[in-house]
Design an enzyme around this catalytic site. Structure first.
Site, PDB file in Angstrom:
ATOM      1  N   TRP A  25     -30.258  21.822 -23.607  1.00  0.00           N
ATOM      2  CA  TRP A  25     -31.182  21.704 -24.741  1.00  0.00           C
ATOM      3  C   TRP A  25     -32.177  22.867 -24.749  1.00  0.00           C
ATOM      4  O   TRP A  25     -32.664  23.296 -23.706  1.00  0.00           O
ATOM      5  CB  TRP A  25     -31.950  20.384 -24.633  1.00  0.00           C
ATOM      6  CG  TRP A  25     -32.906  20.116 -25.755  1.00  0.00           C
ATOM      7  CD1 TRP A  25     -32.628  19.497 -26.938  1.00  0.00           C
ATOM      8  CD2 TRP A  25     -34.296  20.443 -25.801  1.00  0.00           C
ATOM      9  NE1 TRP A  25     -33.751  19.425 -27.716  1.00  0.00           N
ATOM     10  CE2 TRP A  25     -34.801  19.997 -27.045  1.00  0.00           C
ATOM     11  CE3 TRP A  25     -35.176  21.074 -24.915  1.00  0.00           C
ATOM     12  CZ2 TRP A  25     -36.135  20.153 -27.417  1.00  0.00           C
ATOM     13  CZ3 TRP A  25     -36.499  21.240 -25.287  1.00  0.00           C
ATOM     14  CH2 TRP A  25     -36.972  20.785 -26.525  1.00  0.00           C
ATOM     15  N   SER A  83     -26.649  20.188 -18.117  1.00  0.00           N
ATOM     16  CA  SER A  83     -27.641  19.314 -18.729  1.00  0.00           C
ATOM     17  C   SER A  83     -27.064  18.659 -19.990  1.00  0.00           C
ATOM     18  O   SER A  83     -26.050  17.969 -19.920  1.00  0.00           O
ATOM     19  CB  SER A  83     -28.922  20.115 -19.017  1.00  0.00           C
ATOM     20  OG  SER A  83     -30.002  19.254 -19.313  1.00  0.00           O
ATOM     21  N   PHE A 152     -40.542  22.974 -21.828  1.00  0.00           N
ATOM     22  CA  PHE A 152     -39.311  22.359 -21.340  1.00  0.00           C
ATOM     23  C   PHE A 152     -38.618  23.272 -20.336  1.00  0.00           C
ATOM     24  O   PHE A 152     -38.116  22.823 -19.303  1.00  0.00           O
ATOM     25  CB  PHE A 152     -38.391  22.048 -22.514  1.00  0.00           C
ATOM     26  CG  PHE A 152     -37.216  21.170 -22.148  1.00  0.00           C
ATOM     27  CD1 PHE A 152     -37.376  19.801 -21.998  1.00  0.00           C
ATOM     28  CD2 PHE A 152     -35.961  21.711 -21.959  1.00  0.00           C
ATOM     29  CE1 PHE A 152     -36.295  18.989 -21.669  1.00  0.00           C
ATOM     30  CE2 PHE A 152     -34.869  20.908 -21.628  1.00  0.00           C
ATOM     31  CZ  PHE A 152     -35.048  19.547 -21.488  1.00  0.00           C
ATOM     32  N   ILE A 155     -40.344  23.067 -16.989  1.00  0.00           N
ATOM     33  CA  ILE A 155     -39.992  21.847 -16.264  1.00  0.00           C
ATOM     34  C   ILE A 155     -38.629  22.004 -15.589  1.00  0.00           C
ATOM     35  O   ILE A 155     -38.419  21.552 -14.464  1.00  0.00           O
ATOM     36  CB  ILE A 155     -39.985  20.633 -17.225  1.00  0.00           C
ATOM     37  CG1 ILE A 155     -41.423  20.282 -17.628  1.00  0.00           C
ATOM     38  CG2 ILE A 155     -39.309  19.428 -16.578  1.00  0.00           C
ATOM     39  CD1 ILE A 155     -41.516  19.180 -18.661  1.00  0.00           C
ATOM     40  N   ASP A 216     -34.513  18.079  -8.821  1.00  0.00           N
ATOM     41  CA  ASP A 216     -34.458  17.985 -10.280  1.00  0.00           C
ATOM     42  C   ASP A 216     -35.424  16.904 -10.778  1.00  0.00           C
ATOM     43  O   ASP A 216     -35.347  15.751 -10.358  1.00  0.00           O
ATOM     44  CB  ASP A 216     -33.026  17.646 -10.707  1.00  0.00           C
ATOM     45  CG  ASP A 216     -32.762  17.889 -12.177  1.00  0.00           C
ATOM     46  OD1 ASP A 216     -33.708  17.880 -12.975  1.00  0.00           O
ATOM     47  OD2 ASP A 216     -31.584  18.085 -12.522  1.00  0.00           O
ATOM     48  N   HIS A 243     -33.404  21.830 -11.788  1.00  0.00           N
ATOM     49  CA  HIS A 243     -32.509  21.504 -12.900  1.00  0.00           C
ATOM     50  C   HIS A 243     -31.566  22.651 -13.266  1.00  0.00           C
ATOM     51  O   HIS A 243     -30.652  22.454 -14.069  1.00  0.00           O
ATOM     52  CB  HIS A 243     -33.352  21.100 -14.121  1.00  0.00           C
ATOM     53  CG  HIS A 243     -32.571  20.436 -15.204  1.00  0.00           C
ATOM     54  ND1 HIS A 243     -31.849  19.277 -15.002  1.00  0.00           N
ATOM     55  CD2 HIS A 243     -32.377  20.767 -16.509  1.00  0.00           C
ATOM     56  CE1 HIS A 243     -31.266  18.920 -16.137  1.00  0.00           C
ATOM     57  NE2 HIS A 243     -31.557  19.809 -17.069  1.00  0.00           N
TER      58      HIS A 243
END
Length: 266
Positions: A25, A83, A152, A155, A216, A243
């Protein structure tokens, strides 16, 4: 290729076994640039998901995305999804098994949203992203699109031992192509919030490599311990990765990935 479907953008490099890479994403296929040299012996399709990068938008659900990708990309390919891309690749393996010779999911869950126990007797809740976190992203999309995507990305790099460098690398790659529209980002968040493939995983019969990052913050380390362990699956956990292990720990990532791909490609 079916002309009535929105056009996918796929950058193809190399010859040999088809290997299809699906990003997550908020980003696009440029995020896989660090893997290009290592994957040079394969015919690699660096795909922009619908509405991301240079691909046209597809307003349908994840099954519509799966149908589009399977129609426009080679059959009997090895698919690697990171992801959200892993969720899409898993849906393709379920709905269009003829497209998938082998499946690789990286930092990807069959159900990204945390779930409460369904009954009083069911002790285990499903670990995942807190609903309020995804709700915050959705709200912030309407306020500042670029800032939300940047947050995002930050993160995604949390927890690795090279987080600051990871963020710089990921941002640079993402900015190589246009940002997706607000509606497309919201569509992707909706998939992360609502798609639950847990009851369909038994339909994935292809060889399946699942790669995880122990640090993650989006796909908790508990998930690989509670997924069904069947003969076609192999789990690899990178203890220091977050991640995006292919960004934070590329050599360790490739050391596990390449032998597995070679085995499936023969």
């Amino acid at each position: 290729m079916q002309s009535n479907l929105p056009k996918l953008d796929a950058h193809i490099i190399g010859e040999g076994q088809d290997l299809i890479l699906l990003h997550g994403w908020g980003v696009n296929s440029a995020v896989f640039h660090p893997l290009q040299t290592a994957l040079s012996e394969y015919r690699v399709h660096y795909v922009d998901l619908p509405g991301f990068g240079n691909s046209k938008e597809n307003s349908g659900d994840i099954s519509a995305w799966a149908a589009q990708l399977s129609a426009q990309l080679p059959k009997n390919a090895i698919w690697l999804g990171w992801s959200l891309g892993g969720l899409v690749a898993s849906q393709i393996a379920i709905n269009h098994p003829e497209s998938v010779k082998a499946l690789i999911t990286v930092a990807s869950s069959p159900c990204f949203m945390a779930q409460e126990a369904k009954t009083d007797s069911e002790q285990v809740t499903w670990p995942g992203i807190a609903p309020k976190v995804l709700a915050q992203f959705s709200t912030q999309l309407n306020v500042n699109l670029a800032k939300t995507v940047e947050r995002f990305l930050a993160i995604q790099a949390m927890g690795s031992d090279s987080a600051k460098d990871d963020i710089v690398t990921i941002k640079k790659l993402v900015l190589a192509k246009p940002l997706p529209s607000q509606s497309v980002l919201d569509q992707g968040l909706s998939m992360l919030r609502t798609v639950d493939l847990r009851d369909q995983l038994h339909l994935i019969e292809q060889p399946w490599l699942r790669i995880w990052g122990k640090c993650d913050s989006l796909v908790p380390k508990k998930i690989p311990t509670i997924l069904p362990q069947v003969t076609n699956t192999t789990d690899v956990i990178h203890n220091k990765a977050s991640h995006a292990p292919f960004i934070s720990h590329p050599q360790a990532f490739l050391d596990e990935l390449l032998p597995w791909i070679k085995k499936q490609a023969t």
